[in-house]
Scaffold this active site. Structure first.
Site, mmCIF file in Angstrom:
data_model
loop_
_atom_site.group_PDB
_atom_site.id
_atom_site.type_symbol
_atom_site.label_atom_id
_atom_site.label_comp_id
_atom_site.label_asym_id
_atom_site.label_seq_id
_atom_site.Cartn_x
_atom_site.Cartn_y
_atom_site.Cartn_z
ATOM 1 N N GLU A 101 0.844 -1.198 0.000
ATOM 2 C CA GLU A 101 0.000 0.000 0.000
ATOM 3 C C GLU A 101 0.875 1.241 0.000
ATOM 4 O OE1 GLU A 101 -3.355 -0.362 2.629
ATOM 5 O OE2 GLU A 101 -3.298 1.772 3.121
ATOM 6 N N ASP A 103 0.157 5.349 0.606
ATOM 7 C CA ASP A 103 -0.943 6.145 1.149
ATOM 8 C C ASP A 103 -0.731 7.648 1.117
ATOM 9 O OD1 ASP A 103 -2.168 3.798 1.913
ATOM 10 O OD2 ASP A 103 -1.634 3.969 4.025
ATOM 11 N N GLU A 105 -3.241 10.297 3.160
ATOM 12 C CA GLU A 105 -4.426 10.466 3.988
ATOM 13 C C GLU A 105 -4.458 11.910 4.477
ATOM 14 O OE1 GLU A 105 -5.871 6.567 6.170
ATOM 15 O OE2 GLU A 105 -3.823 7.046 6.751
#
Length: 279
Positions: A101, A103, A105
């Site tokens: 993953e 990311d 955010e």
């Protein structure tokens, strides 16, 4: 900070890369709305997408196809006003307990306080490689471009084509790197007021709901397999001298957390990649 307007406004671009396939965004063609019912919407002839969060549910979408190495660009305009407790997540991920993953955010905040941009890299289901930043603009007033460049030798996070983080392949010193699992593009808007704003001290104000984020101008570029061979553009350093200076500027003035500086979290010693500057 003592920076001139020219320094603040100047965006030094990432050097060009050799590519083989590019797709410009049509949300109907490129994405599926995966949860949240009517809280996720595509409109504007497929050129715009919105996600909303209310007291009942958030919402999300994912790409129809997956990618193994490439550049992903998306323009976002984040939840305006009092967004405390909300998280807008935009990331690449494979599936399963040993997923990889990459990311972005965006952690909401009370009106007038800046968003926190949280970044992380997971390999084989393990993350804990967080860096966090304030942004040098208000991400709720206009659309801004958030990009991921993913190659076998590194991952680069960019904001408006300005690099903010480079995570280098450190397999030579025993650090796993995400390179074997194709990943889809995901995004979601959800309530995380148990941790998102000041560690959960500030809760979501549901009188401000629904909270809405907007997306446009998705662009995906897959790199040519021919460039996997040595001594090609695929193997060169992605950042030119100007972009490296811009990276240092962002990390000096806007980084607010770096796992490679968190000695309290790692009392037995920092992760090995931190000692080699490969984070």
């Amino acid at each position: 900070m003592s920076l001139s307007c020219k320094e603040l406004c100047m965006l030094l671009v990432v050097s060009s890369v050799v590519v083989s396939l590019a797709s410009a965004g049509d949300f109907y063609q490129d994405f599926d709305l995966t949860w949240g019912g009517q809280r996720a919407k595509i409109f504007g002839g497929g050129k715009l997408l919105s996600l909303s969060l209310d007291r009942v549910s958030g919402s999300g979408f994912k790409s129809k196809k997956d990618y193994l190495f490439g550049r992903i660009d998306m323009q976002l305009k984040l939840v305006a006003g009092n967004s405390a407790g909300t998280v807008t997540a935009y990331y690449l991920s494979s599936e399963g307990p040993t997923h990889d993953e990459i990311d972005f955010e965006f952690l909401g905040n009370t009106s007038g306080d800046p968003y926190i941009l949280h970044t992380n890299v997971f390999t084989q289901g393990k993350g804990n490689r967080e860096q966090q930043f304030y942004l040098w603009f208000d991400p709720t007033r206009n659309f801004h471009t958030y990009s991921i460049i993913w190659k076998p030798q590194h991952i680069i996070f960019l904001v408006d084509n300005t690099p903010i983080r480079v995570f280098k392949n450190a397999e030579s010193i025993g650090v796993p790197f995400p390179k074997g699992q194709p990943m889809r593009i995901y995004s979601s808007l959800w309530n995380a007021d148990d941790w998102a704003t000041r560690g959960g001290l500030v809760k979501t104000d549901w009188t401000k709901a629904p909270f809405t984020a907007y997306y446009r101008n998705f662009h995906a570029t897959e790199f040519s397999k021919a460039n996997l061979f040595p001594n090609t553009a695929w193997q060169t350093n992605e950042l030119d001298a100007g972009s490296r200076r811009r990276l240092r500027w962002v990390q000096k003035y806007f980084m607010i957390y770096n796992y490679c500086s968190d000695f309290k979290r790692f009392p037995q010693g920092l992760p090995v990649e931190c000692k080699r500057g490969r984070f």
